[in-house]
Structures are given as structure tokens and as C-alpha cells.
Design a protein around this motif. Sequence first.
Motif, PDB file in Angstrom:
ATOM      1  N   ARG A   1       0.824  -1.209  -0.083  1.00  0.00           N
ATOM      2  CA  ARG A   1       0.149   0.116  -0.103  1.00  0.00           C
ATOM      3  C   ARG A   1       0.887   1.099  -0.061  1.00  0.00           C
ATOM      4  NH1 ARG A   1      -5.273  -0.105   1.099  1.00  0.00           N
ATOM      5  NH2 ARG A   1      -5.344   2.044   0.466  1.00  0.00           N
ATOM      6  N   GLY A   2       2.143   1.087   0.094  1.00  0.00           N
ATOM      7  CA  GLY A   2       2.991   2.145  -0.195  1.00  0.00           C
ATOM      8  C   GLY A   2       3.143   2.884   1.123  1.00  0.00           C
ATOM      9  N   ILE A   3       3.203   2.278   2.224  1.00  0.00           N
ATOM     10  CA  ILE A   3       3.470   2.704   3.598  1.00  0.00           C
ATOM     11  C   ILE A   3       4.691   2.499   3.944  1.00  0.00           C
ATOM     12  CG2 ILE A   3       2.629   2.465   5.807  1.00  0.00           C
ATOM     13  CD1 ILE A   3      -0.083   1.671   5.139  1.00  0.00           C
ATOM     14  N   ARG A   4       5.572   3.226   4.427  1.00  0.00           N
ATOM     15  CA  ARG A   4       6.969   3.308   4.549  1.00  0.00           C
ATOM     16  C   ARG A   4       7.175   2.534   5.920  1.00  0.00           C
ATOM     17  NH1 ARG A   4       8.044   8.209   4.871  1.00  0.00           N
ATOM     18  NH2 ARG A   4       9.034   8.532   2.857  1.00  0.00           N
ATOM     19  N   THR A   5       8.016   1.705   5.773  1.00  0.00           N
ATOM     20  CA  THR A   5       8.320   0.539   7.079  1.00  0.00           C
ATOM     21  C   THR A   5       9.848   0.290   7.027  1.00  0.00           C
ATOM     22  OG1 THR A   5       7.681  -1.425   8.280  1.00  0.00           O
ATOM     23  CG2 THR A   5       7.522  -1.603   5.717  1.00  0.00           C
ATOM     24  N   PRO A   6      10.325   0.026   8.183  1.00  0.00           N
ATOM     25  CA  PRO A   6      11.831  -0.376   7.846  1.00  0.00           C
ATOM     26  C   PRO A   6      12.204  -1.651   7.074  1.00  0.00           C
ATOM     27  CG  PRO A   6      11.181   0.306  10.127  1.00  0.00           C
ATOM     28  CD  PRO A   6       9.931   0.017   9.261  1.00  0.00           C
ATOM     29  N   GLU A   7      13.225  -1.574   6.202  1.00  0.00           N
ATOM     30  CA  GLU A   7      13.568  -2.923   5.778  1.00  0.00           C
ATOM     31  C   GLU A   7      13.509  -4.130   6.961  1.00  0.00           C
ATOM     32  OE1 GLU A   7      14.368  -3.404   2.589  1.00  0.00           O
ATOM     33  OE2 GLU A   7      13.721  -1.321   2.196  1.00  0.00           O
ATOM     34  N   TRP A   8      13.505  -5.263   6.380  1.00  0.00           N
ATOM     35  CA  TRP A   8      13.014  -6.405   7.237  1.00  0.00           C
ATOM     36  C   TRP A   8      13.693  -7.520   6.621  1.00  0.00           C
ATOM     37  CZ3 TRP A   8       9.476  -9.979   6.077  1.00  0.00           C
ATOM     38  CH2 TRP A   8       8.609  -9.765   4.958  1.00  0.00           C
ATOM     39  N   GLN A   9      13.556  -8.631   7.529  1.00  0.00           N
ATOM     40  CA  GLN A   9      14.131 -10.067   6.970  1.00  0.00           C
ATOM     41  C   GLN A   9      13.341 -10.920   8.014  1.00  0.00           C
ATOM     42  OE1 GLN A   9      18.257 -10.541   7.267  1.00  0.00           O
ATOM     43  NE2 GLN A   9      17.985 -12.848   6.884  1.00  0.00           N
TER      44      GLN A   9
ATOM     45  N   GLU B   1      14.823  12.432  11.783  1.00  0.00           N
ATOM     46  CA  GLU B   1      15.337  14.088  11.881  1.00  0.00           C
ATOM     47  C   GLU B   1      14.708  14.681  10.657  1.00  0.00           C
ATOM     48  OE1 GLU B   1      19.404  14.730  12.471  1.00  0.00           O
ATOM     49  OE2 GLU B   1      19.144  14.125  14.824  1.00  0.00           O
ATOM     50  N   GLU B   2      14.652  13.879   9.365  1.00  0.00           N
ATOM     51  CA  GLU B   2      14.308  14.521   8.138  1.00  0.00           C
ATOM     52  C   GLU B   2      12.872  14.628   7.983  1.00  0.00           C
ATOM     53  OE1 GLU B   2      18.200  12.679   8.191  1.00  0.00           O
ATOM     54  OE2 GLU B   2      16.252  11.501   8.409  1.00  0.00           O
ATOM     55  N   GLY B   3      12.291  13.954   9.008  1.00  0.00           N
ATOM     56  CA  GLY B   3      10.742  14.142   9.147  1.00  0.00           C
ATOM     57  C   GLY B   3       9.983  13.289   8.275  1.00  0.00           C
ATOM     58  N   ASN B   4      10.729  11.836   8.099  1.00  0.00           N
ATOM     59  CA  ASN B   4      10.077  10.452   7.536  1.00  0.00           C
ATOM     60  C   ASN B   4       9.556   9.705   8.437  1.00  0.00           C
ATOM     61  OD1 ASN B   4      10.790  11.289   4.740  1.00  0.00           O
ATOM     62  ND2 ASN B   4      12.926  10.668   5.414  1.00  0.00           N
ATOM     63  N   ALA B   5       8.271   9.315   8.386  1.00  0.00           N
ATOM     64  CA  ALA B   5       7.772   8.630   9.405  1.00  0.00           C
ATOM     65  C   ALA B   5       7.736   6.750   8.779  1.00  0.00           C
ATOM     66  CB  ALA B   5       6.180   8.969   9.815  1.00  0.00           C
ATOM     67  N   TYR B   6       7.989   6.107   9.625  1.00  0.00           N
ATOM     68  CA  TYR B   6       8.239   4.627   9.497  1.00  0.00           C
ATOM     69  C   TYR B   6       7.186   3.856  10.302  1.00  0.00           C
ATOM     70  CZ  TYR B   6      12.321   5.573   6.840  1.00  0.00           C
ATOM     71  OH  TYR B   6      13.473   5.802   5.674  1.00  0.00           O
ATOM     72  N   LEU B   7       6.324   2.957   9.685  1.00  0.00           N
ATOM     73  CA  LEU B   7       5.386   2.489  10.677  1.00  0.00           C
ATOM     74  C   LEU B   7       6.040   1.067  10.913  1.00  0.00           C
ATOM     75  CD1 LEU B   7       2.812   1.764  11.816  1.00  0.00           C
ATOM     76  CD2 LEU B   7       2.025   0.985   9.631  1.00  0.00           C
ATOM     77  N   LEU B   8       6.120   0.759  12.044  1.00  0.00           N
ATOM     78  CA  LEU B   8       6.645  -0.317  12.657  1.00  0.00           C
ATOM     79  C   LEU B   8       5.701  -1.657  12.819  1.00  0.00           C
ATOM     80  CD1 LEU B   8       8.828   0.939  15.967  1.00  0.00           C
ATOM     81  CD2 LEU B   8       9.444   0.479  13.280  1.00  0.00           C
ATOM     82  N   GLU B   9       4.668  -1.518  13.535  1.00  0.00           N
ATOM     83  CA  GLU B   9       3.550  -2.612  13.697  1.00  0.00           C
ATOM     84  C   GLU B   9       2.221  -1.896  13.696  1.00  0.00           C
ATOM     85  OE1 GLU B   9       4.090  -4.571  17.786  1.00  0.00           O
ATOM     86  OE2 GLU B   9       6.170  -4.450  16.849  1.00  0.00           O
TER      87      GLU B   9
END
Length: 304
Positions: A106-114, A255-263
Motif C-alpha cells: 500500500r506504499g506505507i513506509r516501514t523499515p527494511e526487514w528479514q 530527523e528528516e521528518g520521515n515516518a516509518y510504521l513499525l507495527e
Amino acid sequence: MHVILIAGGWSDEREVSLSGARQIRTALEDLGHEVIFFDPAEDFKNLLPKAKQADFAFINLHGTPGEDGLIQAVLDKANCPYQGTGAAASYLALNKAAAKEVFEARGIRTPEWQLITPPQGTEAPLELNLPVFVKPDKGGSSLGMSLVEKNEDFPAALAKVFAMCQSALVEEYIPGVELTCGILDGAPLPLIMIRPKDGASFFDYENKYAEDGAEEICPAPVSEAITAAIQAQMIVAHHALGLNGYSRGDFILTEEGNAYLLEINTLPGMTPTSLLPRAAGAIGMSFKELIAKLIEVGLRDKAE
């Protein structure tokens, strides 16, 4: 109404569940409901018949069972309404790796994962750059989580998760501040900023539940634009997973104002220090009013 309050269970978050249940029971009784407490760890085989006798079930379980959809599936068989999300979407949200796939689609920013599973073992190669978080793929309250900064510490972090009979979600470390955003009946609640106490590397179990734990600031001291962007992102994620009633999402703001959804948590905590009741309080809603609202929405969703 005759309300069955379901709490306890057999996950590592049992004590958190029971703590919240005490506050919920008081609120339910103050609202005039007859409350029967039910702990599935003590009497699971009687859940179905007792649910058939209830007008409503209020679920305050964390991890498995509860957030995995098992209890909701039984309540559905009993035709007993309850607050929050149904069985299938609950299971999807609890599985962090699966939920991340939905977020990314859905284009929601989330941290890279494995995702690393027990058959792959503790010697599985790390595909991300250090530092990383290693956490159980299913579960909450930061139990079993490790911040890994050295390659030699990675196998031990995996072993810690595997000892909990879990697969391990390995997640890119994103420096920033933690924000949480709740959804109540389709509308976003004020953001909360979380500042772990001095010496804590992240928002761990003690920071979440100790009286002298993390500082929680609500409304979060961020711009209106950032607040609106995170709330909009949370609404998209809530609907993308197929959630109902309420939920709470955890974000990292850089700090750049980017929000990452974790869970996303489908059964947010209801202890005296929990985040969703605090956010509801920021809009003037008392704990008792929050419980009443969740029952109202649960009854409405069941009738639709």
C-alpha cells in the motif's frame, strides 16, 4: 448487559493482560454491566458455552491467544459480539512480517526487514546492515527483543526468539523518536511521543509498564503537518489490514521528518500507563467513556 471479560491467557504478556482487566472491570461495573471474568488459561473448554450466555465479550488479551484471532473465532461461533477486529485480520496484524508485506503493497513506509525461521537456525545470514532489531514475529510489549550492533551478537538474539517458539523478525534500525497513533471508530487520536528513560536503548518492557518508565507526551510536540501525515498513514494501514473498531500503530520519526510504521496492535493495552487510553484522554474521553465507546462500536459492527 451481561459482559464476559476475557483476560489472562497463556502468553508472556499474561500479567499485563490481568493488570488491564482490573481497570476494565471497574469501568464496566460503573457503566452498570454485570461482569463475569474469564481466563482462557484456566477454563478454555468452557469459553464457547459461556460466550453463548453473554450479551457482549470484552477481550483484554495480548499475544497468543487473543491477538491471534483464536478467541474472536470462538466468539463468532457463539454469535457473541466483541470489541475490535475479527479473527482473520487479527492474525494478519499479529504477524509482523505479513503485516509489513501489506504495508509495502500500500506504499506505507516501514523499515527494511528479514524473517528468519527456526529451521534456518541461529547461523542464518544477516541480510541487513547493522544495527538491527531482532524480535519475535508474533507478540508484543517488546518481549524477546534485542538491539544487535555486532555481528557476533546476532546468533544469540535469534536464539532468544527461537526459545520463545517464534520466528524472528529482523528489522533495520531507524534512528529517530518513537510516536504512536491510535484509531478509534475510524478516526485518529492525538499522537503520543515516547522518550525512553535515561540509559534505555529502546522502548522495552520496563519502559512500557513501570511507573517510572518512559516519558509519554500527548499531544506529541511535532508539527501539524507531521501529525496529519502520520494520522493519514495510520488510517490507510488500519483499513489495509481490515481492522475494526480501534487499533494503535507505532512509528519512528526521523530527523528528516520521515515516518516509518513499525507495527499495529489490534488489542492495545488497557493498563493505567497504557497509550491508547492516554490518547483518548487528550480529547476529553475518560477511561469509562472509552470502554463504553468500544462496546457501542462492537455492537454496531456485529449488527452490520
